[in-house]
Design an enzyme around this catalytic site. Sequence first.
Site, PDB file in Angstrom:
ATOM      1  N   ASN A  16      -1.427 -16.924   2.847  1.00 28.44           N
ATOM      2  CA  ASN A  16      -2.156 -17.221   3.988  1.00 28.44           C
ATOM      3  C   ASN A  16      -3.504 -18.156   3.251  1.00 28.44           C
ATOM      4  OD1 ASN A  16      -0.491 -16.323   6.607  1.00 28.44           O
ATOM      5  ND2 ASN A  16      -0.480 -14.980   5.448  1.00 28.44           N
ATOM      6  N   LYS A  93      -6.464  -2.587   3.207  1.00 27.21           N
ATOM      7  CA  LYS A  93      -6.532  -1.443   3.792  1.00 27.21           C
ATOM      8  C   LYS A  93      -7.213  -1.096   5.174  1.00 27.21           C
ATOM      9  CE  LYS A  93      -8.630   0.907   0.914  1.00 27.21           C
ATOM     10  NZ  LYS A  93      -8.557   2.646   1.399  1.00 27.21           N
ATOM     11  N   ASN A 109      -7.317 -10.535  12.149  1.00 25.80           N
ATOM     12  CA  ASN A 109      -6.071  -9.903  10.884  1.00 25.80           C
ATOM     13  C   ASN A 109      -4.662 -10.641  11.747  1.00 25.80           C
ATOM     14  OD1 ASN A 109      -4.894  -8.679   8.864  1.00 25.80           O
ATOM     15  ND2 ASN A 109      -3.351  -6.761  10.714  1.00 25.80           N
ATOM     16  N   HIS A 111      -0.633 -10.055  11.256  1.00 28.17           N
ATOM     17  CA  HIS A 111       0.476  -9.422  11.431  1.00 28.17           C
ATOM     18  C   HIS A 111       1.597 -10.207  10.709  1.00 28.17           C
ATOM     19  CE1 HIS A 111       2.598  -4.999  11.337  1.00 28.17           C
ATOM     20  NE2 HIS A 111       3.034  -5.471  11.771  1.00 28.17           N
ATOM     21  N   ASP A 152      -3.875  -2.314  14.074  1.00 26.75           N
ATOM     22  CA  ASP A 152      -3.352  -3.765  14.547  1.00 26.75           C
ATOM     23  C   ASP A 152      -3.055  -3.054  15.670  1.00 26.75           C
ATOM     24  OD1 ASP A 152      -2.165  -4.363  11.602  1.00 26.75           O
ATOM     25  OD2 ASP A 152      -0.774  -3.223  11.307  1.00 26.75           O
TER      26      ASP A 152
HETATM   27  C1  GRF Z   1       1.672 -10.925   4.962  1.00 26.62           C
HETATM   28  O1  GRF Z   1       2.653 -11.670   5.914  1.00 26.62           O
HETATM   29  C2  GRF Z   1       0.762 -11.432   6.112  1.00 26.62           C
HETATM   30  O2  GRF Z   1       0.896 -11.631   7.570  1.00 26.62           O
HETATM   31  C3  GRF Z   1       0.568  -9.516   5.772  1.00 26.62           C
HETATM   32  O3  GRF Z   1       0.489  -8.947   3.934  1.00 26.62           O
HETATM   33  C4  GRF Z   1       1.754 -10.005   4.208  1.00 26.62           C
HETATM   34  C5  GRF Z   1       1.062 -10.879   2.896  1.00 26.62           C
HETATM   35  O4  GRF Z   1       1.023 -12.925   1.999  1.00 26.62           O
HETATM   36  N1  GRF Z   1      -0.199  -8.935   5.917  1.00 26.62           N
HETATM   37  P1  GRF Z   1      -0.008 -13.387   1.688  1.00 26.62           P
HETATM   38  O5  GRF Z   1      -0.940 -12.523   0.794  1.00 26.62           O
HETATM   39  O6  GRF Z   1      -0.723 -14.507   2.563  1.00 26.62           O
HETATM   40  O7  GRF Z   1       0.889 -14.475   0.611  1.00 26.62           O
END
Ligand code: GRF
Length: 212
Positions: A16, A93, A109, A111, A152
């Site tokens: 991400n 965390k 965030n 999810h 969340d």
């Molecule tokens: C993703 O699925 C995100 O939604 C979740 O952890 C995963 C991590 O992905 N919170 P990355 O580290 O961004 O590849």
Amino acid sequence: MSKLRLGVLVSGGGSNLQSIIDNVESGYLPVEIAIVISSKDGVYALERAKRHNIPSTVVIPRNYKSREDYEDELIKILNSYNVGLVILAGYIKVLSLHFVRSFPNRIMNIHPALIPSFCGEGYYGSKVHKAVMDYGAKITGVTVHFVDEGADTGPIILQRAVPVKDDDTPETLAARVLEQEHKIYPDAIKLYAEDRLKIYGRKVKIFSKEEF
Ligand code: GRF
């Protein structure tokens, strides 16, 4: 006008983070990534930051005598980089009220499910996708939300549905969900950067460009 400065918190691979970097570099996102902070040493997200000349640092929770001390260190670093929006990107965390109050409505965030299903304490990583499949849900998805003191539970900004296929495994489902994460997170950050999000209680209203 100066650009919105992001502080990105990570704990893992950082795909991400990569999608945010790519969207900044393409010009889609009118923001600057000021600092990447990892809760773990040696994760690939740190390598991604380094490759793109983005400042990064590691702050490991267990090196602090209390959660408050750990979060104070995060707050100090984020403020020293003039961060306007905190982005949790695979950061594992849960942040306390102490941290959340330091950045009111300025923490997002992502999810990997449709909140309020398959979310909260214990629902992270592949556990989310396994729970979706074990339940027999036909649709899952992605949620970007503002962070409050719960796990969340904050106001939802954007959601996108992803179908669950009969022959999916938690891994194939995770990969299909992740593809959508990489699109929806930049979209949500762009809306914030353009000041088009307003929070009314639990609800986030998205304004069109014309309304501004
Ligand atoms: C993703 O699925 C995100 O939604 C979740 O952890 C995963 C991590 O992905 N919170 P990355 O580290 O961004 O590849």
